[in-house]
Every structure is written in C-alpha cells, then in structure tokens.
Enzyme design. Structure first.
Site, PDB file in Angstrom:
ATOM      1  N   HIS A   1       0.781  -1.390  -0.266  1.00 19.10           N
ATOM      2  CA  HIS A   1       0.151   0.211  -0.432  1.00 19.10           C
ATOM      3  C   HIS A   1       0.622   1.073  -0.366  1.00 19.10           C
ATOM      4  O   HIS A   1       1.716   0.812   0.644  1.00 19.10           O
ATOM      5  CB  HIS A   1      -0.918   0.119   0.893  1.00 19.10           C
ATOM      6  CG  HIS A   1      -0.183  -0.308   2.656  1.00 19.10           C
ATOM      7  ND1 HIS A   1       0.438  -1.041   3.457  1.00 19.10           N
ATOM      8  CD2 HIS A   1      -0.181   0.701   3.392  1.00 19.10           C
ATOM      9  CE1 HIS A   1       0.370  -0.839   4.201  1.00 19.10           C
ATOM     10  NE2 HIS A   1       0.674  -0.275   4.641  1.00 19.10           N
TER      11      HIS A   1
ATOM     12  N   HIS B   1       0.292   4.972   0.793  1.00 22.02           N
ATOM     13  CA  HIS B   1       0.709   6.089   1.853  1.00 22.02           C
ATOM     14  C   HIS B   1       0.210   7.685   0.789  1.00 22.02           C
ATOM     15  O   HIS B   1       1.416   8.139   0.309  1.00 22.02           O
ATOM     16  CB  HIS B   1       0.993   6.117   3.404  1.00 22.02           C
ATOM     17  CG  HIS B   1       1.017   5.392   4.039  1.00 22.02           C
ATOM     18  ND1 HIS B   1       0.059   5.212   5.163  1.00 22.02           N
ATOM     19  CD2 HIS B   1       1.536   4.840   4.033  1.00 22.02           C
ATOM     20  CE1 HIS B   1      -0.191   3.507   5.415  1.00 22.02           C
ATOM     21  NE2 HIS B   1       0.934   3.569   5.004  1.00 22.02           N
TER      22      HIS B   1
END
Length: 181
Positions: free
Chosen positions: A167, A169
C-alpha cells in the site's frame, strides 16, 4: 493575553510548527502575535508510540506470508466500511483511519498476487506498481493537493510496515518536512 486552543486542534501539528506563528484554519483565530499555552499532555509521537509501532510491525511480519486475508482484503470485499476516495478495476484508495496529515489516503492493489511488500516485487508486478503511482496522482488531484504531496511506501518491519498487503500512503494538506522519519 494568550488565547487557549483546544489540544484536539493542535494534535496534527509538530512542536516545530507550534514554535512559529500560525493561523488555525477554520477557526478564525490568528495566533501570529501570541504565545500558545499548551496543555501539559504527551504528544502523540512519543518514543512509546514509536516502540508500539515497531512491535506491531514485527508481529505483523511474523504472519506476512501466511496468505490469510488482511484488513485491506476485508475493505476491498466491503466487509469493513471505508471512506473510498478513488476506485477502478485494479486499485482502491481510501482514507486512513489514523491520519498523519490533513489528507492521508491509502492506495492498494485489489489483488495481492504475492505483493505483500515492495521487497517482494517482481518484474510481473510492474504494471500494478505503475497503476498505484498513477492512482496516487489522481487522489492528489481529487483532494486538491496536486501542488504538493508525499507518497510513502513502507516495506518490511524495519520500516514499520504493519499490514502486509502492498500500500501507498498519499499525504498532503500541510507543509512536509525533510528529512522524513
């Protein structure tokens, strides 16, 4: 006389930012000529918080390759509600529940395909890695931070990765400092 500001309004400001004159957005309060009496509370980024994040990252790493569904898999499957900012057939972007900036959005691939962290990336992952970065750009545009934002990708326990589903950010909405971390 100095004005008192609720600590909750200040929690997203670092001590370095509080040392300078500033304006609290959305409150019509200008503190550029006053001193802020801060409540005697621990700041949220104490050494203890850092230690807890490190411990959580090490614990998560122990089961990283188990194949068990992650919290992100549950968000993708709509088993856990989230505030979705952007979605297409391969990528999902949603607001972080513990934001570290006024804008903090996570961008994830909808299919893990062994991509639990960047260190596990292979040549076959090139397309999805590019799509994640392009989605980060779309998120920045949607959130009105295209003029300045940061993309952070933690890989492994030493970087405090706590969810082993790759992932990004996307952080913005305030002045970023250098060096990070």
């Amino acid at each position: 006389m100095a004005a008192l500001v609720p600590f909750s309004l200040l929690r997203n400001y670092s001590p370095f930012m509080l040392a300078r004159p500033f304006i609290v957005k959305g409150c019509n309060l200008n503190f550029s000529k006053s001193v802020l009496p801060l409540p005697c509370r621990r700041l949220p980024f104490s050494a203890r918080a850092t230690h807890d994040e490190q411990a959580a990252a090490k614990a998560a790493a122990a089961t990283a390759d188990s194949g068990a569904p992650t919290i992100f898999d549950k968000i993708i499957n709509k088993e856990i509600p989230s505030s979705i900012v952007y979605e297409d057939e391969k990528v999902l972007a949603f607001r972080d529940i513990n934001p570290q900036a006024p804008v903090h959005v996570l961008v994830i691939p909808k299919v893990r395909d062994g991509l639990t962290e960047l260190a596990k990336a292979e040549a076959r992952h090139g397309e999805i890695l590019g799509q994640l970065l392009y989605a980060a750009r779309i998120v920045a545009e949607k959130e009105g931070i295209l003029d300045g934002f940061r993309v952070v990708l933690n890989s492994g326990p030493s970087a405090c990765q706590s969810v082993y589903h790759l992932h990004l950010h996307v952080l913005g909405g305030r002045q970023m400092n250098w060096p990070p971390g």
